[in-house]
Enzyme design. Structure first.
Site, PDB file in Angstrom:
ATOM      1  N   ASP A  48     -12.273  -9.947  -6.120  1.00 28.86           N
ATOM      2  CA  ASP A  48     -13.328  -9.315  -5.337  1.00 28.86           C
ATOM      3  C   ASP A  48     -14.437 -10.269  -4.905  1.00 28.86           C
ATOM      4  OD1 ASP A  48     -14.429  -9.793  -7.796  1.00 28.86           O
ATOM      5  OD2 ASP A  48     -15.144  -7.753  -8.148  1.00 28.86           O
ATOM      6  N   ARG A 233     -20.314  -4.239  -7.755  1.00 31.84           N
ATOM      7  CA  ARG A 233     -19.297  -4.058  -6.723  1.00 31.84           C
ATOM      8  C   ARG A 233     -19.874  -3.325  -5.523  1.00 31.84           C
ATOM      9  NH1 ARG A 233     -13.960  -4.491  -8.255  1.00 31.84           N
ATOM     10  NH2 ARG A 233     -13.692  -4.298  -6.012  1.00 31.84           N
ATOM     11  N   TYR A 242     -16.846  -8.810 -17.065  1.00 29.89           N
ATOM     12  CA  TYR A 242     -15.954  -9.746 -17.733  1.00 29.89           C
ATOM     13  C   TYR A 242     -16.498  -9.924 -19.148  1.00 29.89           C
ATOM     14  CZ  TYR A 242     -13.821 -11.078 -13.264  1.00 29.89           C
ATOM     15  OH  TYR A 242     -13.139 -11.070 -12.078  1.00 29.89           O
ATOM     16  N   PRO A 311     -10.647 -16.210 -13.797  1.00 32.53           N
ATOM     17  CA  PRO A 311     -11.197 -15.553 -12.610  1.00 32.53           C
ATOM     18  C   PRO A 311     -12.716 -15.475 -12.555  1.00 32.53           C
ATOM     19  CG  PRO A 311     -10.497 -13.895 -14.167  1.00 32.53           C
ATOM     20  CD  PRO A 311     -10.159 -15.227 -14.784  1.00 32.53           C
TER      21      PRO A 311
END
Length: 595
Positions: A48, A233, A242, A311
Site C-alpha cells: 500500500d 490507510r 506492523y 515490507p
C-alpha cells in the site's frame, strides 16, 4: 502437442512490474501477451505504500490525479518511545519527505487500485496482440541458446497450463514478473541468495477504537512490550499495524488474537480496541537476491522474482514497479527498431545494483527497527537520513551507454539520477508548471537546453549554432514520415524576463510543425521567471546552471539524466545519441503512430 503461439514479449505475472512493462509496450505498439495465474485482476493487494517516485511515474503517464484524490497523504512521521518515567511518549516529529525533494507526496493506496489504474490505461491504448490472459499457470521456461544471436528469433519457449490443457508459447523476450516463488527463475536454475532472520512480524489492517493521538499519523513505537509501525490507510478509518513479535515466535503459530494483544500492550496506557480487522498476516524478515537477473538477455527477472525483503520500509511494490518501468521502455525501443539490442544490457547493470542497495538498506532498516535503541533517537536519525532512499529517489545508475558520467557536473542534477523538478513558466500560455510535467513517459528522449537570456547577443548566437547541429542530428534519427519531435524532443528553458521575449526570437526547432495538420507545437519553451501568482521557481539556481554559459541536459525516456554537457559540445551530443539510437532507415515505423 498443440501448435505453439508466438508473441514478441511474453510477460509472466500481472503485478506492478509486469503491468508497468506492458504499459510501456503499448506506447511503442509492440505485440505482447501478459499471463496471470489468478482468474482475474487483483482484488485486494497487501502492498500500500506509494513512494514519491512512484507517484511521479504515475503522473508521467497521466494517472496521478486519481492516486492523489483517493490516497492517504503521509506528510509527517512521529517517533514514540519510553519517557523518563517509562511511559509511552512522543519523542520527535519530522517531515516525511525532505523539503524540495519532489513536487509529489508520499501516499498510501491499495495495490489493487494502483494496478487498476494502469490496466485501465492499457485497455485504452492496447492494439493487436496486446492483452492480459488470466487463469494461466506457467510450467517451464527454456531458452534456445543457439538462436539468441538472431534478434528476430522467437528463441524462448514457455509451457503453460490453461484449464488443465498444455499450451506452448514462443517469444523473442520473456519477463519473469511472477513473484518470490517465480517459476521463471526456478526454470532457469537460478537461486535466491541471502538469509532469513529470527525476527517475526505481524501485520494487520484494522479499524481501531483508541485514545492514541497519532493514530492518523505515520508513527513508530519502540517500547519494552515490542515495536510497532502505524501506517494510516486511505478512507479515514482503516489503519495498518506492523508489529514485532517475541523472539522464538513461528509465523505459522501466530493468530489474530496474538497480534491484537501485543498491540494493546505496546500502546499502553492508551486505550486500544478493535472494531474490525480487514486483513492480517505474519512473516519472518528475509533479504534475498537472485543469483542471476537474466538469461542470455532474452529472459529478464523483475520484482520479487529477483529480490525480496521486509515490507516495513514500503519498498516492495515501488522497486518492483521501477524494475518494470526500466525494462519496459528499453524493450520497446529495441523491438521498434529505435535502439540497438545492446540497450537491454543496461537493465541488468542498473536494476541489479539498485536491488543490492535495497537489500543493504532494508537489512539496516529492519535491524534498527527491531532492536532496542542504544541511545534515544537512533532510529529517527536513521529514518530522516535515509529519506531519499525511502522516497525512491536515492537511486543512481552507474556509467553506461545511457548514463554518460564523463561530462559536466551540476549541483542540482546528476547523471544516472532522475531529473529533478523546478517550477518554470510555460511561454506560450503563461502557465506555471513543474518542469518534470514536460517529461512525459511516451518513449521520447529529451534535449533540454538551458540557453540563458536570449536578450543578449552571446546567448542568441550560442543557441543558433547549437540548433543547427541539433536539427541535423534529430533528422538523422527520425523517420521521414514521423513528426520531427517523435524521437528526440527539444525543450528550451530561458532565463530571460517573461515579458521581454517574443515568439519570433525563438528558433523554429523549438516550435515545430506536428500532427496531421502541421500545427505548431508551442509547448516546448519555458521561462525561469516570476509568475503572476505562483512565485519564482529559480530553476537555473536549483539545477546549478550559469545563465551566462548555458547547459544541455539529455534526459532518457524514463526521466533519468543521461548526459550533462556544454552548449558547444555538439560532437559529444552526437556521439551520445549514436550510441543509443539507430538511424532512421533502420527504425521500425510502427512506433510512429503511438509516440
Amino acid at each position: 502437442m498443440a501448435a505453439s503461439k508466438k508473441t514478441d514479449v511474453l510477460i509472466i505475472g500481472s503485478g506492478s512490474a509486469g503491468l508497468m512493462a506492458a504499459l510501456w509496450l503499448t506506447f511503442y505498439n509492440i505485440p505482447f501477451v501478459l499471463l496471470e495465474r489468478r482468474p482475474g485482476p487483483l482484488d485486494i493487494g497487501q502492498a500500500d505504500g506509494v513512494q514519491v517516485r512512484t507517484v511521479e511515474i504515475y503522473e508521467s503517464f497521466g494517472l496521478s490525479s486519481a492516486v492523489l484524490d483517493e490516497a492517504y497523504h503521509i506528510l509527517e512521521v512521529a517517533f514514540w518511545g519510553p519517557g523518563t518515567d517509562g511511559r509511552l511518549v512522543r519523542n520527535k516529529r519530522a517531515g516525511d519527505t525532505e523539503k524540495g525533494l519532489s513536487h509529489m507526496p508520499h501516499v498510501i493506496l491499495n495495490q489493487a487500485r494502483m494496478n487498476g489504474l494502469v490496466l485501465s490505461l492499457m485497455e485504452r491504448r492496447k492494439g493487436v496482440g496486446q492483452g492480459v490472459e488470466y487463469g494461466v499457470s506457467v510450467r517451464s521456461v527454456c531458452v534456445d541458446e543457439g538462436r539468441v544471436g538472431d534478434e528476430d528469433a522467437y528463441c524462448v519457449e514457455v509451457k503453460v497450463e490453461r484449464e488443465e490443457k498444455e499450451e506452448v508459447w514462443r517469444a523473442k523476450y520473456v519477463l519473469g514478473c511472477d513473484g518470490a516463488h517465480s517459476v521463471v527463475r526456478k526454470s532457469l536454475g537460478y537461486t535466491m541468495l541471502g538469509d532469513t532472520t529470527d525476527t517475526v512480524w505481524g501485520v494487520m489492517d484494522i479499524y481501531p477504537l483508541t485514545s492514541f493521538p497519532d493514530i492518523r499519523r505515520k508513527s513508530t513505537l519502540h517500547t519494552s512490550s515490542g515495536n510497532l509501525l502505524i501506517i494510516p490507510r486511505e478512507g479515514g478509518q482503516l489503519v495498518r499495524f506492523y508489529i514485532q513479535l517475541p523472539a522464538g515466535t513461528r509465523p505459522s503459530t501466530v493468530t489474530l488474537e496474538d497480534l491484537q494483544a501485543t498491540a494493546k500492550n505496546i500502546f499502553a496506557p492508551y486505550e486500544m480496541t478493535f472494531a474490525g480487522c480487514k486483513w492480517w498476516s505474519a512473516y519472518a524478515i528475509g533479504q534475498r537476491l537472485a543469483s542471476q537477473f537474466h538469461k542470455d538477455h532474452r529472459v529478464f527477472l523483475t520484482g520479487d522474482a529477483c529480490h525480496t525483503h521486509s515490507p516495513k520500509a514500503g519498498q516492495g511494490m515501488n522497486v518492483s514497479l521501477q524494475d518494470g518501468y526500466n525494462i519496459g521502455w528499453k524493450l520497446g525501443a529495441v523491438l521498434s527498431g529505435q535502439s540497438p539490442v545492446s540497450l537491454l544490457q543496461t537493465y541488468v547493470s542498473e536494476r541489479e545494483k539498485t536491488a543490492r542497495e535495497l537489500i543493504d538498506f532494508d537489512r539496516e532498516f529492519a535491524r534498527l527497527f527491531s532492536e532496542k535503541e542504544e541511545k534515544e533517537g537512533d532510529f529517527s536519525k536513521f529514518f530522516v537520513k535515509s529519506g531519499r532512499f525511502t522516497a525512491g529517489l536515492g537511486t543512481r545508475y552507474g556509467s553506461s551507454v545511457v548514463a554518460d558520467l564523463e561530462g559536466m557536473r551540476l549541483e542540482g542534477a546528476q547523471v544516472g539520477m532522475r531529473m529533478p523538478s523546478a517550477q518554470v513558466v510555460r511561454f506560450c500560455d503563461c502557465k506555471a508548471i513543474q518542469f518534470m510535467q514536460a517529461l512525459k513517459s511516451d518513449g521520447r528522449w529529451r534535449v533540454v537546453v538551458f540557453a540563458g537570456d536570449l536578450g543578449t547577443r552571446e546567448a542568441k548566437q550560442r543557441l543558433e549554432k547549437l540548433v543547427t547541429a541539433l536539427e541535423a542530428l534529430t533528422k538523422r534519427f527520425t523517420p521521414s514520415t514521423a513528426d520531427i519531435d517523435s524521437v528526440i524532443e527539444p525543450l528550451l528553458v530561458l532565463s530571460s524576463k517573461f515579458k521581454e521575449i517574443e515568439q519570433d526570437q525563438i528558433p523554429d526547432y523549438f516550435w515545430p510543425k506536428t500532427g496531421p495538420w502541421g500545427i505548431r507545437d508551442l509547448h516546448k519553451v519555458y521561462i525561469d521567471d516570476e509568475h503572476y501568482n505562483a512565485g519564482h521557481g529559480h530553476a537555473y539556481a536549483r539545477y546549478g546552471v550559469d545563465p551566462a554559459v548555458g547547459t544541455v541536459i539529455i534526459v532518457r525516456p524514463d526521466q533519468y539524466v543521461a548526459k550533462i554537457t556544454t552548449m558547444e559540445d555538439e560532437e559529444g551530443i552526437e556521439r551520445f545519441f549514436t550510441g543509443v539510437l539507430l538511424q532512421r532507415g533502420i527504425f521500425n515505423s510502427r512506433v510512429n503512430s503511438q509516440l
